[in-house]
Design a protein around this motif. Structure first.
Motif, PDB file in Angstrom:
ATOM      1  N   ASP A 267      45.389  25.478  30.869  1.00 62.93           N
ATOM      2  CA  ASP A 267      44.479  26.515  31.358  1.00 62.93           C
ATOM      3  C   ASP A 267      45.333  27.418  32.253  1.00 62.93           C
ATOM      4  OD1 ASP A 267      42.545  28.061  32.438  1.00 62.93           O
ATOM      5  OD2 ASP A 267      41.142  26.413  32.834  1.00 62.93           O
ATOM      6  N   ALA A 268      45.756  28.572  31.726  1.00 59.78           N
ATOM      7  CA  ALA A 268      46.759  29.396  32.416  1.00 59.78           C
ATOM      8  C   ALA A 268      46.326  29.763  33.835  1.00 59.78           C
ATOM      9  CB  ALA A 268      47.048  30.649  31.599  1.00 59.78           C
ATOM     10  N   GLN A 269      45.046  30.111  34.014  1.00 57.65           N
ATOM     11  CA  GLN A 269      44.581  30.506  35.351  1.00 57.65           C
ATOM     12  C   GLN A 269      44.738  29.358  36.335  1.00 57.65           C
ATOM     13  OE1 GLN A 269      42.722  31.198  32.569  1.00 57.65           O
ATOM     14  NE2 GLN A 269      43.374  33.328  32.575  1.00 57.65           N
ATOM     15  N   ARG A 270      44.337  28.174  35.876  1.00 54.07           N
ATOM     16  CA  ARG A 270      44.412  27.019  36.759  1.00 54.07           C
ATOM     17  C   ARG A 270      45.863  26.678  37.096  1.00 54.07           C
ATOM     18  NH1 ARG A 270      41.907  21.081  35.559  1.00 54.07           N
ATOM     19  NH2 ARG A 270      42.573  20.170  37.511  1.00 54.07           N
ATOM     20  N   GLU A 271      46.718  26.745  36.084  1.00 49.78           N
ATOM     21  CA  GLU A 271      48.128  26.416  36.320  1.00 49.78           C
ATOM     22  C   GLU A 271      48.747  27.419  37.296  1.00 49.78           C
ATOM     23  OE1 GLU A 271      49.373  23.694  35.304  1.00 49.78           O
ATOM     24  OE2 GLU A 271      47.788  23.178  33.897  1.00 49.78           O
ATOM     25  N   LYS A 272      48.364  28.692  37.139  1.00 48.83           N
ATOM     26  CA  LYS A 272      48.890  29.722  38.038  1.00 48.83           C
ATOM     27  C   LYS A 272      48.452  29.449  39.466  1.00 48.83           C
ATOM     28  CE  LYS A 272      48.814  33.648  35.310  1.00 48.83           C
ATOM     29  NZ  LYS A 272      48.311  34.971  35.003  1.00 48.83           N
TER      30      LYS A 272
END
Lengths: 132, 132
Positions: free
Chosen positions: B96-101
Motif C-alpha cells: 500500500d504505497a501511501q502507507r509505506e510512504k
C-alpha cells in the motif's frame, strides 16, 4: 542503509523503462502495416522482485519486455498506401487509456522513490555530522 | 574503551541500527509497489527493541548453552514479518504505497530523533572529558 540507494535506484530504472515503453506504445498507436506479422504490438515490461526468497530488503528486476497478445485492429481502407490486396490495413493493439493510466502510475512511483532517496541522503548526512 | 562507549550510548546505538534496517525494508516495499506477487514486509520494531533491551539488562532468556535459541534470532538481524494488506491487488501485490510512504517518513523522523539522543550523549561525554 547504503542499500536504500541501490533499492530505490533499481525502482527508478524500472519505472523509467515503463515510461519508455508507454511512450513507444503511444507513439506507435497509429503505425499501420499491411500484414499481421509486421504490425507493432503494445509492449509492457515484466517486473519481479530481485532474489525474492532472500530475507533482506530487495530491489526490482526487469525480467523482460512482453508484447501484448490482444487482437490487432483491422480496417478497410483501400486508398491507404499500406493496404493489402484485399484493401485492409492492420493497426497496433495499443490501448491509449491503458497507456495513460500506466504513465501516471509509473510517474507517481518514480516520484516516491526519488523522495526516498532524498530523505535517505539527508539522514546519512546527519549521521556523518554526528557529535560535531 | 570501545565497550564503555557502547554502554554510554545505551539502547540508542542498537535502535539506530534497527531504524536503518527498517528504512531499507520500507524502501524495498516502495520500490516493489508495482511488482506482481511481491509481499510487503516490515520489522516489529517494539518487539525487537524489547529483546535487545532485555539482552542488555540480562532479563531475556538465559542461555546456558551455545546452541540455545534466543527469542528473536540474533539481536542485529530481526526477522522481517509480512504486512497484513488493507486492500490487496489482483496481481498478488500487498504494497500500500501511501502507507509505506507514511511509515518511511515516520521512520526517518524517528531515526533523526535517535541521532539527536546519541548526539546528546556524545556532548555529555565531551563535557565530562573536558571538565569545563
Amino acid at each position: 542503509m547504503f542499500k536504500v540507494f541501490d533499492i530505490a535506484g533499481s525502482a527508478l530504472s524500472a519505472q523509467s523503462l515503463r515510461l519508455n515503453t508507454t511512450a513507444s506504445n503511444l507513439a506507435n498507436a497509429e503505425s499501420a502495416s499491411s500484414s499481421i506479422e509486421q504490425t507493432y504490438r503494445a509492449r509492457q515490461p515484466v517486473f519481479a522482485a530481485a532474489l525474492s526468497d532472500a530475507q533482506e530488503a530487495v530491489g526490482v528486476d526487469v525480467r523482460g519486455i512482453v508484447e501484448s497478445q490482444a487482437p490487432l485492429r483491422q480496417e478497410y481502407r483501400p486508398d491507404h498506401p499500406m493496404a493489402n490486396e484485399n484493401g485492409y490495413v492492420f493497426l497496433p493493439n495499443v490501448n491509449a487509456v491503458e497507456e495513460m493510466t500506466n504513465m501516471i502510475s509509473a510517474s507517481r512511483a518514480y516520484q516516491s522513490n526519488v523522495e526516498v532517496i532524498n530523505t535517505t541522503k539527508q539522514l546519512m548526512l546527519k549521521t556523518l555530522s554526528l557529535g560535531q | 574503551m570501545a565497550n564503555k562507549l557502547d554502554n554510554a550510548l545505551g539502547i540508542h546505538a542498537s535502535a539506530l541500527g534497527l531504524r536503518a534496517q527498517r528504512s531499507e525494508l520500507l524502501a524495498a516495499n516502495l520500490a516493489n509497489a508495482d511488482t506482481p506477487h511481491y509481499k510487503a514486509r516490515d520489522i516489529d520494531f517494539k518487539a525487537v527493541l524489547t529483546d535487545v533491551q532485555d539482552a542488555q539488562q540480562g532479563n531475556g532468556l538465559r542461555l546456558t548453552h551455545a546452541r540455545h535459541l534466543t527469542t528473536t534470532g540474533a539481536a542485529g538481524s530481526p526477522d522481517p514479518l509480512y504486512r497484513i494488506p488493507l486492500q490487496p491487488s489482483v496481481d498478488g501485490n500487498t504494497v500500500d504505497a501511501q502507507r509505506e510512504k507514511a511509515e518511511y517518513m515516520q521512520n526517518a523522523i524517528q531515526y533523526q530523533a535517535t541521532l539527536h539522543f546519541i548526539d546528546g550523549q556524545i556532548q555529555t561525554l565531551r563535557t565530562a572529558i573536558r571538565g569545563d
